[in-house]
Write a protein that holds these residues in place. Structure first.
Motif, mmCIF file in Angstrom:
data_model
loop_
_atom_site.group_PDB
_atom_site.id
_atom_site.type_symbol
_atom_site.label_atom_id
_atom_site.label_comp_id
_atom_site.label_asym_id
_atom_site.label_seq_id
_atom_site.Cartn_x
_atom_site.Cartn_y
_atom_site.Cartn_z
ATOM 1 N N LEU A 1 8.445 3.057 9.847
ATOM 2 C CA LEU A 1 8.908 4.061 8.878
ATOM 3 C C LEU A 1 9.576 3.397 7.683
ATOM 4 O O LEU A 1 10.304 2.418 7.829
ATOM 5 C CB LEU A 1 9.898 5.031 9.535
ATOM 6 N N ASP A 2 9.344 3.978 6.531
ATOM 7 C CA ASP A 2 9.933 3.483 5.290
ATOM 8 C C ASP A 2 11.244 4.238 5.057
ATOM 9 O O ASP A 2 11.316 5.153 4.244
ATOM 10 C CB ASP A 2 8.925 3.730 4.161
ATOM 11 N N LEU A 3 12.268 3.856 5.821
ATOM 12 C CA LEU A 3 13.563 4.537 5.721
ATOM 13 C C LEU A 3 14.376 3.933 4.580
ATOM 14 O O LEU A 3 14.158 2.795 4.181
ATOM 15 C CB LEU A 3 14.320 4.421 7.048
ATOM 16 N N ALA B 1 8.482 12.591 7.404
ATOM 17 C CA ALA B 1 7.556 13.721 7.285
ATOM 18 C C ALA B 1 6.349 13.341 6.430
ATOM 19 O O ALA B 1 5.203 13.637 6.785
ATOM 20 C CB ALA B 1 8.284 14.920 6.675
ATOM 21 N N ILE B 2 6.591 12.681 5.308
ATOM 22 C CA ILE B 2 5.486 12.303 4.418
ATOM 23 C C ILE B 2 4.557 11.312 5.117
ATOM 24 O O ILE B 2 3.331 11.445 5.071
ATOM 25 C CB ILE B 2 6.028 11.710 3.102
ATOM 26 N N THR B 3 5.152 10.335 5.781
ATOM 27 C CA THR B 3 4.349 9.301 6.447
ATOM 28 C C THR B 3 3.409 9.916 7.477
ATOM 29 O O THR B 3 2.292 9.442 7.673
ATOM 30 C CB THR B 3 5.279 8.289 7.140
ATOM 31 N N HIS B 4 3.878 10.976 8.143
ATOM 32 C CA HIS B 4 3.069 11.558 9.222
ATOM 33 C C HIS B 4 2.471 12.920 8.846
ATOM 34 O O HIS B 4 2.205 13.744 9.721
ATOM 35 C CB HIS B 4 3.877 11.567 10.518
ATOM 36 N N ALA C 1 2.387 -16.693 13.973
ATOM 37 C CA ALA C 1 2.678 -17.195 15.330
ATOM 38 C C ALA C 1 1.671 -16.680 16.354
ATOM 39 O O ALA C 1 1.828 -16.912 17.550
ATOM 40 C CB ALA C 1 4.094 -16.792 15.727
ATOM 41 N N GLY C 2 0.643 -15.952 15.911
ATOM 42 C CA GLY C 2 -0.431 -15.571 16.820
ATOM 43 C C GLY C 2 -0.343 -14.165 17.387
ATOM 44 O O GLY C 2 -1.176 -13.752 18.175
ATOM 45 N N GLU C 3 0.678 -13.406 16.983
ATOM 46 C CA GLU C 3 0.761 -12.011 17.421
ATOM 47 C C GLU C 3 0.085 -11.144 16.360
ATOM 48 O O GLU C 3 0.310 -11.332 15.179
ATOM 49 C CB GLU C 3 2.222 -11.572 17.561
ATOM 50 N N ALA C 4 -0.700 -10.167 16.791
ATOM 51 C CA ALA C 4 -1.477 -9.402 15.806
ATOM 52 C C ALA C 4 -0.808 -8.075 15.477
ATOM 53 O O ALA C 4 -1.244 -7.013 15.904
ATOM 54 C CB ALA C 4 -2.891 -9.180 16.319
ATOM 55 N N ILE C 5 0.302 -8.095 14.741
ATOM 56 C CA ILE C 5 0.887 -6.828 14.319
ATOM 57 C C ILE C 5 0.610 -6.609 12.834
ATOM 58 O O ILE C 5 0.274 -7.530 12.105
ATOM 59 C CB ILE C 5 2.386 -6.699 14.656
ATOM 60 N N THR C 6 0.732 -5.360 12.417
ATOM 61 C CA THR C 6 0.356 -5.034 11.044
ATOM 62 C C THR C 6 1.499 -4.326 10.318
ATOM 63 O O THR C 6 2.382 -3.732 10.929
ATOM 64 C CB THR C 6 -0.869 -4.084 11.015
ATOM 65 N N PHE C 7 1.437 -4.423 9.002
ATOM 66 C CA PHE C 7 2.342 -3.667 8.138
ATOM 67 C C PHE C 7 1.521 -2.565 7.494
ATOM 68 O O PHE C 7 0.610 -2.832 6.724
ATOM 69 C CB PHE C 7 2.945 -4.581 7.071
ATOM 70 N N PRO C 8 1.833 -1.299 7.834
ATOM 71 C CA PRO C 8 0.949 -0.224 7.391
ATOM 72 C C PRO C 8 1.071 0.135 5.916
ATOM 73 O O PRO C 8 0.142 0.703 5.336
ATOM 74 C CB PRO C 8 1.388 0.965 8.248
ATOM 75 N N GLY C 9 2.200 -0.169 5.299
ATOM 76 C CA GLY C 9 2.445 0.252 3.924
ATOM 77 C C GLY C 9 3.743 1.037 3.855
ATOM 78 O O GLY C 9 4.519 1.049 4.819
ATOM 79 N N ALA C 10 3.978 1.679 2.719
ATOM 80 C CA ALA C 10 5.260 2.344 2.506
ATOM 81 C C ALA C 10 5.052 3.630 1.732
ATOM 82 O O ALA C 10 3.981 3.866 1.174
ATOM 83 C CB ALA C 10 6.211 1.416 1.765
ATOM 84 N N VAL C 11 6.066 4.470 1.742
ATOM 85 C CA VAL C 11 5.974 5.710 0.974
ATOM 86 C C VAL C 11 6.895 5.690 -0.250
ATOM 87 O O VAL C 11 7.037 6.691 -0.937
ATOM 88 C CB VAL C 11 6.263 6.953 1.855
ATOM 89 N N GLY C 12 7.515 4.526 -0.504
ATOM 90 C CA GLY C 12 8.328 4.415 -1.711
ATOM 91 C C GLY C 12 9.708 5.038 -1.581
ATOM 92 O O GLY C 12 10.228 5.659 -2.506
ATOM 93 N N LEU D 1 0.847 -1.192 0.000
ATOM 94 C CA LEU D 1 0.000 0.000 0.000
ATOM 95 C C LEU D 1 0.882 1.241 0.000
ATOM 96 O O LEU D 1 1.745 1.399 0.868
ATOM 97 C CB LEU D 1 -0.901 0.011 1.240
ATOM 98 N N ASN D 2 0.676 2.116 -0.979
ATOM 99 C CA ASN D 2 1.365 3.403 -0.972
ATOM 100 C C ASN D 2 0.605 4.343 -0.035
ATOM 101 O O ASN D 2 -0.559 4.656 -0.261
ATOM 102 C CB ASN D 2 1.420 3.977 -2.392
ATOM 103 N N LEU D 3 1.281 4.760 1.029
ATOM 104 C CA LEU D 3 0.617 5.537 2.084
ATOM 105 C C LEU D 3 0.258 6.954 1.638
ATOM 106 O O LEU D 3 -0.523 7.621 2.299
ATOM 107 C CB LEU D 3 1.522 5.614 3.317
ATOM 108 N N VAL D 4 0.837 7.402 0.531
ATOM 109 C CA VAL D 4 0.532 8.757 0.071
ATOM 110 C C VAL D 4 -0.623 8.723 -0.927
ATOM 111 O O VAL D 4 -1.611 9.441 -0.788
ATOM 112 C CB VAL D 4 1.763 9.442 -0.556
#
Lengths: 459, 459
Positions: free
Chosen positions: B433-435, A420-423, A327-338, A299-302
């Protein structure tokens, strides 16, 4: 022929692909679940190597191919109790019956392997113009796996080529140009677009093209491969729509596509460029089937649209997230800004976020400016030129993209822009940042802030 | 004696101090108001020089003192029509009558200067133990102005000292240690605390102390200056509470304080360490009186308390903000997170946000961890060690502080942490962060992310 079926423990995890994404996931699952059965099918002899390091091995900057390997299959087996089976290629996935069909490349036999959960981490494969005769000649190379890297190195060592033609001016093409220059070859690079590095805007691409020429690369821009002159499994010249270029070796750097052809008929949903669609937990549309790394969409976050990027960072991150969830832990990958960065001899190139063509396509009104400054205080020895281009949303001033070209110390500054872009920071937010300053490291206003100061006036 | 009073145009801007803050403001006002009368009183011969560059001039890394000067008084006068009066010291401020009392140092005369608006940008002055005899001997130096820098350089050139004692282990002390090592002196550094660099936590300070010793500096920690052995305007030895150290020269690096003593009785409100209190527009409590740079308080964005930091970045920023507001533009300076960076020979040190002692004092529950990794892919030549320490709020995981010690390529990574702290990012945000990554620039997980991955487990 009836194939044998191997039935493992009901919750066995089967992973297809033993590189960054697959082995990040395997290692994570092992840490959380010490006793779980984990089987990895890897088509080559190698696991967990740095594909990104291959150009540096070819250049001789990294002395041996072994240095690129983080962990060997043997280490995974003995230290981590992960059942890594090298030289095994998965031919198809049967999600209805929760099994994969596997080719044992050494024995030449095939078998079905049951899985409790499946992770697909098959990476990408370099584009190869298979319609052109000679594409598979002995002196024509793609750059993707460690095996191809070793093949190229051996070829250079054994045949001492004098001239190389690189087809494609993306990261791989440019990094291979550096590698072959270092090895003493004359390098020509043929690029379809009007500038190399089409992930940068054309004005920045022009600077990179200039830099490549300064390094001694002959660039043929707006040209396309039409033919490979070849005889006896050897290409002797590259023919473009404009000229004939003699070559002792040819390298493809025309991008990669997700390695998902074997999923045809599997019901696993594919998206952009046939990359596997996943949710933020790296689950596919099929229960108990996960995917990670270069074979998946990101997912492109922008833009908020899915994209396909083949990058080691994303492979490691999505592998870790997939492994955690398996393994049962619920973490996520939010995406990237390229975000991406590349070194070509003394030049550094970096980019993040959207570029002008993306913004135009998306109909986003934007302003843009670029500024040149120095990487250190102007009076401090080693202060190098750095050009920063920023793109921001027209009225809000929200940063949408950043591109950097410079010399030593330039590129890593992209990380502040990626953050900066991500946030959703604005140009004024960037100007207000309390960035580090001392004369050996930066001018008083960091170059990214100087660029923001210039552009903020246009908001 | 009745002093003459100079009455300028009613809206004349008078600026006290012609360095970073004062001249940033003056230049900004000139850009917006081409015809406004601007008078600058500067006590030295110099304007707009890089005080941060002085150690590099003393070391010989920067060849001439002229290189440190961005713009000369002459250039300000002729090109920018700014009435810069060097060798003029302001003795007091009479806010009731909107005037300042000025000493013309060359003529030895005093006069009153009326102002329409006043900007105080008098910087800081290095702490000097004035109660100790010999503090003003000819071979004893503070490091603050270009004049003192030139004095030190001349002293080294002319007298060829063999041994130096530096008193104080902050940034200036360490940078001066580097400078004097490069000039071939034997360097001893006396520090009151148990580790040098008390803006870092003691565990990180230990690493810096080790680094200093590796470079050949003799460190005397937990020691204090008690006496200076001196005769004929020359110190021959430094006496501490533990020993006697012979010295051909002595350098004070015991911190700076705001240069505001001349404001006594002016009704201008002072705060932390007698720094001038301002609002976000850099206005003082007195109408038409502004302040900027090292003589002012800065809001710490993490603790929300005012602090005093003397830094070129803040001087430039607050000068620009003061100038903008004086010229009628309403921009603000939000504050800072305390980012700083320092190079000592091959070592790089950086910090941002709060440190453990701040968090304890503020009663904030926190977790902390440090990790060591590499600045580049482990197999890439020139990969150097980098240690990153992070501090985060206990339950939320919000980043509160970051500290970095390493070699080439380490320090500038602090900027991502400074950005994260300013915008309330959590450890998980940092991991996500997408570093940028390529083998010459970073491991796949940037060291700041590796540190965040370690610490997030403790949240």
């Amino acid at each position: 022929m009836t194939l044998t079926t191997t039935t493992p423990a009901a919750d066995a995890l089967v992973i297809i692909g033993g590189d960054a994404a697959g082995m990040s996931a395997a290692s994570k699952v092992r840490r959380v679940q010490p006793n779980r059965q984990i089987i990895v099918f890897e088509k080559s002899h190698y696991t967990s190597y740095s594909a990104c390091g291959i150009p540096y091995y070819i250049s001789g900057t990294v002395k041996t191919s072994e240095e690129l390997i983080a962990r060997s299959p043997e280490e995974f087996r003995t230290v981590y109790n992960i059942d890594v089976r090298t030289m095994h290629r998965v031919l198809s996935v049967d999600t209805d019956n929760k099994r994969v069909k596997v080719l044992d490349k050494e024995k030449g036999t095939e078998f079905w392997q049951q899985y409790g959960q499946l992770l697909i981490a098959t990476g990408g494969k370099p584009y190869c113009p298979e319609h052109i005769t000679g594409h598979d000649a002995a002196n024509v190379f793609g750059v993707s796996t460690l095996k191809t890297g070793i093949k190229i190195e051996n070829f250079i060592r054994d045949t001492k080529p004098k001239t190389a033609v690189i087809l494609g001016g993306g990261y791989i093409g440019l990094e291979m140009a550096e590698a072959l220059l270092i090895r003493g070859l004359n390098v020509c690079l043929v690029n379809r677009g009007e500038q190399v590095m089409n992930t940068m805007d054309p004005d920045m691409g022009t600077l990179i093209s200039e830099a490549m020429r300064n390094l001694g690369v002959t660039l043929y821009l707006e040209e396309e491969l039409t033919e490979l002159e070849n005889a006896d499994n050897k290409v002797t010249a590259v023919i473009t729509n404009k000229r004939r270029i003699e070559a002792d070796m040819v390298v493809f750097g025309m991008g990669t596509s997700p390695n998902t052809y074997f999923l045809e008929g599997s019901k696993i949903e594919l998206g952009v460029k046939n990359a596997i669609k996943t949710n933020a937990h790296m689950q596919t549309n099929i229960p108990d089937v996960w995917a990670a790394g270069d074979c998946t969409e990101t997912l492109n976050l922008v833009s908020k649209h899915p994209m396909h990027i083949a990058l080691g960072t994303l492979a490691n991150k999505t592998g870790l997230v997939a492994g955690s969830n398996i393994a049962g832990e619920a973490i996520t990958f939010p995406g990237a800004v390229g975000t991406a960065v590349c070194k070509i001899c003394s030049y550094e190139v970096a980019r993040t976020g959207l570029q002008e063509k993306d913004l135009i396509r998306l109909g986003i009104e934007y302003v843009t400016a670029s500024t040149s400054s120095k990487t250190r205080a102007r009076y401090y020895p080693g202060a190098k030129k750095i050009t920063v281009k920023l793109l921001a949303e027209k009225n809000s001033g929200r940063l949408l993209g950043g591109q950097i070209i410079g010399e030593e110390g330039a590129a890593k500054r992209i990380d502040v822009l990626a953050t900066a872009i991500t946030h959703n920071l604005t140009l004024q937010n960037i100007i207000d940042l309390d960035l580090s300053y001392a004369p050996p490291f930066s001018p008083v206003w960091d170059p990214v802030q100087t660029a923001a100061r210039k552009l903020v006036k246009d908001i």
